[in-house]
Scaffold this motif. Structure first.
Motif, PDB file in Angstrom:
ATOM      1  N   HIS A 114      22.942  43.111  44.099  1.00  0.00           N
ATOM      2  CA  HIS A 114      23.132  41.688  44.385  1.00  0.00           C
ATOM      3  C   HIS A 114      22.092  41.163  45.371  1.00  0.00           C
ATOM      4  O   HIS A 114      21.668  41.876  46.291  1.00  0.00           O
ATOM      5  CB  HIS A 114      24.532  41.450  44.954  1.00  0.00           C
ATOM      6  N   SER A 115      21.726  39.912  45.191  1.00  0.00           N
ATOM      7  CA  SER A 115      20.753  39.273  46.077  1.00  0.00           C
ATOM      8  C   SER A 115      21.374  38.935  47.429  1.00  0.00           C
ATOM      9  O   SER A 115      22.583  38.702  47.543  1.00  0.00           O
ATOM     10  CB  SER A 115      20.209  37.991  45.431  1.00  0.00           C
ATOM     11  N   TRP A 116      20.550  38.943  48.478  1.00  0.00           N
ATOM     12  CA  TRP A 116      20.910  38.514  49.826  1.00  0.00           C
ATOM     13  C   TRP A 116      22.150  39.244  50.354  1.00  0.00           C
ATOM     14  O   TRP A 116      22.931  38.649  51.103  1.00  0.00           O
ATOM     15  CB  TRP A 116      21.150  36.991  49.876  1.00  0.00           C
ATOM     16  N   SER A 117      22.345  40.483  49.993  1.00  0.00           N
ATOM     17  CA  SER A 117      23.601  41.155  50.330  1.00  0.00           C
ATOM     18  C   SER A 117      23.365  42.590  50.790  1.00  0.00           C
ATOM     19  O   SER A 117      22.457  43.275  50.299  1.00  0.00           O
ATOM     20  CB  SER A 117      24.535  41.194  49.111  1.00  0.00           C
ATOM     21  N   ALA A 118      24.223  43.045  51.714  1.00  0.00           N
ATOM     22  CA  ALA A 118      24.362  44.470  51.995  1.00  0.00           C
ATOM     23  C   ALA A 118      25.282  45.030  50.921  1.00  0.00           C
ATOM     24  O   ALA A 118      26.473  44.701  50.871  1.00  0.00           O
ATOM     25  CB  ALA A 118      24.934  44.689  53.391  1.00  0.00           C
ATOM     26  N   GLN A 119      24.738  45.852  50.046  1.00  0.00           N
ATOM     27  CA  GLN A 119      25.400  46.176  48.790  1.00  0.00           C
ATOM     28  C   GLN A 119      26.789  46.793  48.962  1.00  0.00           C
ATOM     29  O   GLN A 119      27.709  46.502  48.187  1.00  0.00           O
ATOM     30  CB  GLN A 119      24.505  47.108  47.970  1.00  0.00           C
ATOM     31  N   ALA A 120      26.970  47.637  49.965  1.00  0.00           N
ATOM     32  CA  ALA A 120      28.244  48.327  50.134  1.00  0.00           C
ATOM     33  C   ALA A 120      29.297  47.472  50.824  1.00  0.00           C
ATOM     34  O   ALA A 120      30.459  47.883  50.932  1.00  0.00           O
ATOM     35  CB  ALA A 120      28.037  49.614  50.917  1.00  0.00           C
ATOM     36  N   GLN A 121      28.912  46.278  51.281  1.00  0.00           N
ATOM     37  CA  GLN A 121      29.825  45.469  52.079  1.00  0.00           C
ATOM     38  C   GLN A 121      30.354  44.244  51.343  1.00  0.00           C
ATOM     39  O   GLN A 121      31.054  43.424  51.936  1.00  0.00           O
ATOM     40  CB  GLN A 121      29.129  45.037  53.371  1.00  0.00           C
ATOM     41  N   ILE A 122      30.026  44.093  50.075  1.00  0.00           N
ATOM     42  CA  ILE A 122      30.416  42.878  49.365  1.00  0.00           C
ATOM     43  C   ILE A 122      31.557  43.147  48.395  1.00  0.00           C
ATOM     44  O   ILE A 122      31.751  44.268  47.912  1.00  0.00           O
ATOM     45  CB  ILE A 122      29.222  42.237  48.615  1.00  0.00           C
TER      46      ILE A 122
ATOM     47  N   LYS B 133      29.040  49.393  39.958  1.00  0.00           N
ATOM     48  CA  LYS B 133      28.308  50.623  39.660  1.00  0.00           C
ATOM     49  C   LYS B 133      26.824  50.378  39.446  1.00  0.00           C
ATOM     50  O   LYS B 133      25.991  51.239  39.781  1.00  0.00           O
ATOM     51  CB  LYS B 133      28.884  51.298  38.409  1.00  0.00           C
ATOM     52  N   HIS B 134      26.473  49.199  38.896  1.00  0.00           N
ATOM     53  CA  HIS B 134      25.113  49.052  38.385  1.00  0.00           C
ATOM     54  C   HIS B 134      24.347  47.807  38.855  1.00  0.00           C
ATOM     55  O   HIS B 134      23.124  47.769  38.696  1.00  0.00           O
ATOM     56  CB  HIS B 134      25.138  49.038  36.849  1.00  0.00           C
ATOM     57  N   VAL B 135      25.016  46.792  39.380  1.00  0.00           N
ATOM     58  CA  VAL B 135      24.336  45.536  39.712  1.00  0.00           C
ATOM     59  C   VAL B 135      23.939  45.530  41.180  1.00  0.00           C
ATOM     60  O   VAL B 135      24.758  45.832  42.056  1.00  0.00           O
ATOM     61  CB  VAL B 135      25.234  44.320  39.391  1.00  0.00           C
TER      62      VAL B 135
ATOM     63  N   ASP C 255      45.860  37.248  30.262  1.00  0.00           N
ATOM     64  CA  ASP C 255      46.069  38.668  30.514  1.00  0.00           C
ATOM     65  C   ASP C 255      44.903  39.498  30.003  1.00  0.00           C
ATOM     66  O   ASP C 255      44.415  40.407  30.686  1.00  0.00           O
ATOM     67  CB  ASP C 255      47.368  39.138  29.861  1.00  0.00           C
ATOM     68  N   SER C 256      44.439  39.199  28.789  1.00  0.00           N
ATOM     69  CA  SER C 256      43.322  39.974  28.242  1.00  0.00           C
ATOM     70  C   SER C 256      42.033  39.645  28.988  1.00  0.00           C
ATOM     71  O   SER C 256      41.177  40.526  29.173  1.00  0.00           O
ATOM     72  CB  SER C 256      43.161  39.712  26.745  1.00  0.00           C
ATOM     73  N   ALA C 257      41.885  38.398  29.427  1.00  0.00           N
ATOM     74  CA  ALA C 257      40.693  38.025  30.192  1.00  0.00           C
ATOM     75  C   ALA C 257      40.647  38.763  31.522  1.00  0.00           C
ATOM     76  O   ALA C 257      39.579  39.182  31.978  1.00  0.00           O
ATOM     77  CB  ALA C 257      40.670  36.521  30.425  1.00  0.00           C
ATOM     78  N   ILE C 258      41.813  38.922  32.144  1.00  0.00           N
ATOM     79  CA  ILE C 258      41.862  39.641  33.426  1.00  0.00           C
ATOM     80  C   ILE C 258      41.436  41.092  33.223  1.00  0.00           C
ATOM     81  O   ILE C 258      40.689  41.653  34.035  1.00  0.00           O
ATOM     82  CB  ILE C 258      43.269  39.537  34.044  1.00  0.00           C
ATOM     83  N   GLU C 259      41.885  41.700  32.139  1.00  0.00           N
ATOM     84  CA  GLU C 259      41.463  43.079  31.852  1.00  0.00           C
ATOM     85  C   GLU C 259      39.955  43.143  31.619  1.00  0.00           C
ATOM     86  O   GLU C 259      39.280  44.077  32.074  1.00  0.00           O
ATOM     87  CB  GLU C 259      42.212  43.611  30.630  1.00  0.00           C
ATOM     88  N   ARG C 260      39.427  42.169  30.888  1.00  0.00           N
ATOM     89  CA  ARG C 260      37.975  42.104  30.675  1.00  0.00           C
ATOM     90  C   ARG C 260      37.245  41.963  32.001  1.00  0.00           C
ATOM     91  O   ARG C 260      36.210  42.587  32.246  1.00  0.00           O
ATOM     92  CB  ARG C 260      37.655  40.924  29.744  1.00  0.00           C
ATOM     93  N   GLY C 261      37.798  41.128  32.882  1.00  0.00           N
ATOM     94  CA  GLY C 261      37.191  40.916  34.190  1.00  0.00           C
ATOM     95  C   GLY C 261      37.193  42.170  35.053  1.00  0.00           C
ATOM     96  O   GLY C 261      36.238  42.423  35.791  1.00  0.00           O
ATOM     97  N   ARG C 262      38.279  42.953  34.952  1.00  0.00           N
ATOM     98  CA  ARG C 262      38.345  44.202  35.729  1.00  0.00           C
ATOM     99  C   ARG C 262      37.268  45.182  35.288  1.00  0.00           C
ATOM    100  O   ARG C 262      36.639  45.862  36.110  1.00  0.00           O
ATOM    101  CB  ARG C 262      39.733  44.822  35.595  1.00  0.00           C
ATOM    102  N   ARG C 263      37.036  45.236  33.985  1.00  0.00           N
ATOM    103  CA  ARG C 263      35.974  46.100  33.470  1.00  0.00           C
ATOM    104  C   ARG C 263      34.608  45.597  33.951  1.00  0.00           C
ATOM    105  O   ARG C 263      33.751  46.396  34.361  1.00  0.00           O
ATOM    106  CB  ARG C 263      36.036  46.120  31.944  1.00  0.00           C
ATOM    107  N   ALA C 264      34.414  44.291  33.920  1.00  0.00           N
ATOM    108  CA  ALA C 264      33.144  43.719  34.379  1.00  0.00           C
ATOM    109  C   ALA C 264      32.912  44.018  35.854  1.00  0.00           C
ATOM    110  O   ALA C 264      31.784  44.344  36.265  1.00  0.00           O
ATOM    111  CB  ALA C 264      33.135  42.211  34.139  1.00  0.00           C
ATOM    112  N   TYR C 265      33.970  43.922  36.651  1.00  0.00           N
ATOM    113  CA  TYR C 265      33.833  44.197  38.085  1.00  0.00           C
ATOM    114  C   TYR C 265      33.457  45.662  38.323  1.00  0.00           C
ATOM    115  O   TYR C 265      32.578  45.964  39.149  1.00  0.00           O
ATOM    116  CB  TYR C 265      35.129  43.864  38.824  1.00  0.00           C
ATOM    117  N   GLU C 266      34.108  46.553  37.591  1.00  0.00           N
ATOM    118  CA  GLU C 266      33.814  47.978  37.744  1.00  0.00           C
ATOM    119  C   GLU C 266      32.342  48.259  37.426  1.00  0.00           C
ATOM    120  O   GLU C 266      31.655  48.983  38.164  1.00  0.00           O
ATOM    121  CB  GLU C 266      34.721  48.779  36.809  1.00  0.00           C
ATOM    122  N   LEU C 267      31.840  47.685  36.346  1.00  0.00           N
ATOM    123  CA  LEU C 267      30.447  47.898  35.965  1.00  0.00           C
ATOM    124  C   LEU C 267      29.494  47.243  36.956  1.00  0.00           C
ATOM    125  O   LEU C 267      28.426  47.793  37.257  1.00  0.00           O
ATOM    126  CB  LEU C 267      30.201  47.358  34.557  1.00  0.00           C
TER     127      LEU C 267
END
Length: 464
Positions: free
Chosen positions: A39-47, A35-37, A20-32
């Motif tokens: 990605h390689s080989w990708s259309a940024q808004a479509q991934i 916002k900031h990463v 449960d706590s890992a999932i919350e950590r993961g949600r924060r990581a996804y949000e960041l």
């Protein structure tokens, strides 16, 4: 099924962290990330990238806590699986001793890594120039070949991948090259052997070898042998489709290079360090190249490291003149210590032999059985723990299930079925690659084959 659906004692990650706590950590990581990463080989808004909370052995846990069998080895680099305790400990020990030092100074981790690599390379490739990864290894191998020969052109095959830096992406023979290729990098592409989709109208492996070599020899003569510095080939092309060269082809390329004084570069970035059941894939063909590029599996991806293994003749070119190239992190102590521990773990635990056995006795036969039962499978091919499943809409016409250079709703459905079944696959265009770690177990392969069986049933619905 999520981890929280399993028995209470499984409601934690391998690290001991509650899911449960890992999932919350993961949600924060996804949000960041969003916002900031970039990605390689990708259309940024479509991934919608998958979050990984933890990994252990042949498994990863995604952002929802689902346990997935990693049949991708990430980017085909976690050759010893995730979080191998001996390698993790070696990295920590090196960090406590010497985190970093400039590459002009000797450090014992780099020296030992070079020794272990040189012991495993074929022939006289006894010197190692360390890089940060595979692309810059290719860049430097090409630079060495050009300086050694005094020539500029380099030949590489279509259906290949050599990296994302300027020279490496121009060498690449897949559609990722197109936006970066201006036809001015001194690169000439040719067709390599691929019997299933032969460009030479061959019907047998012998014909494919003969005609592919005739094509290459004619290209060399038309381009001018005295203008060609090197021919670079993935020993077994990876991302492009795991097309194992037919008997005699690699030896024929070696002969063409010898006849014209051309440097033969074997790109082992993906195929090296046990993946084909040999330390280096080129050893399956009893051929010794002049240079070998490597990365990925040398550290199982735990710390970035690549390099070029160099033969005596090319080394001699730089014995009394400076090689004009270098990197701040060449042979970085943490990466080198990781390589030493990885190679020793592979040796001590028989992982290369295991990869060969798995391919011969378990994975290869299992995939061929799937091919016999699913009309969506055009061909399976590979060595060791390095296999491709070619998916087609029609077995007679061999129409691919997704176009070259793209995807399709059919492939999207197949990959979704893999993940929902608990499998993390590696896919490219119309192919699913079965590329588990070299130390994968028989039971894990059987689990992966069961999930693939169900996913291929989905693929069958898109066939005629």
């Amino acid at each position: 099924m999520t981890i929280t659906d399993q028995p209470t004692d499984a409601a934690v990650l391998p690290t001991g962290e509650p899911v449960d706590s890992a999932i919350e950590r993961g949600r924060r990581a996804y949000e960041l990330d969003r916002k900031h990463v970039f990605h390689s080989w990708s259309a940024q808004a479509q991934i919608n990238p998958m979050t990984v909370l933890a990994a252990q052995g042949s498994y990863v846990w995604d952002g929802d806590g689902n346990k997935l069998l990693d049949f991708s080895s990430q980017l085909v680099n976690t050759n010893i699986g995730h979080q191998h305790p001996k390698v993790v400990a070696a990295i920590a020990e090196q960090a406590a001793t010497l985190c970093t030092i400039a590459p002009q100074h000797v450090n014992d981790a780099r020296s030992e890594a070079a020794r272990l690599i040189a012991e495993r390379t074929p022939g006289d490739l006894n010197r190692v120039f360390f890089t940060n990864a595979g692309a810059d290894a290719v860049e430097h191998a090409v630079r060495m070949a050009r300086l050694h020969t005094g020539r500029y052109k380099v030949l590489s095959r279509y259906r290949s991948y050599h990296g994302g830096t300027e020279t490496a992406i121009n060498l690449t023979g897949d559609p990722r090259r197109w936006p970066n290729d201006h036809g001015n990098a001194g690169i000439v592409h040719f067709d390599g052997p691929f019997l299933y989709r032969s460009t030479f109208h061959a019907e047998t492996e012998e014909q494919e070898t003969q005609r592919a070599l005739e094509h290459l020899d004619r290209l060399v003569r038309m381009e001018g042998p005295s203008t060609i510095a090197a021919i670079i080939l993935e020993s077994v092309p990876g991302t492009a489709g795991i097309m194992v060269p037919p008997p005699g082809y690699m030896a024929g390329v070696r002969e063409i290079c010898d006849r014209h004084g051309i440097v033969f570069i074997a790109d082992e970035v993906m195929a090296g360090f046990g993946r084909t059941g040999k330390w280096f894939a080129i050893q399956n063909f009893d051929v010794v190249p002049d240079l070998i590029t490597f990365a990925k599996g040398v550290t199982s991806g735990y710390v970035p490291l690549g390099g070029v293994a160099i033969n005596d003749a090319i080394y001699a070119s730089f014995a009394d003149r400076a090689y004009p190239g270098g990197l701040t992190y060449s042979g970085h102590p943490l990466a080198s210590a990781c390589a030493v521990a990885t190679i020793n773990a592979m040796e001590d635990e028989g992982m290369v032999d295991n990869a060969a056995r798995i391919g011969r006795d378990v994975l290869g036969p299992g995939l061929r059985d799937l091919a016999a039962r699913h009309r969506s499978v055009g061909e399976v091919r590979g060595l060791g723990v390095f296999w491709a499943i070619e998916l087609v809409a029609n077995q007679q016409t061999r129409e691919p299930l997704a176009p070259y250079g793209g995807s399709s709703p059919a492939m999207t459905a197949v990959l979704a079925a893999c993940k929902s079944g608990g499998l993390l696959p590696f896919a490219n265009f119309n192919r699913v690659h079965a590329v588990p770690p070299c130390n994968v177990t028989d039971d894990e392969v059987a689990e992966g084959l069961r999930i693939l069986d169900a996913a291929l049933t989905v693929a069958d619905d898109y066939t005629v």
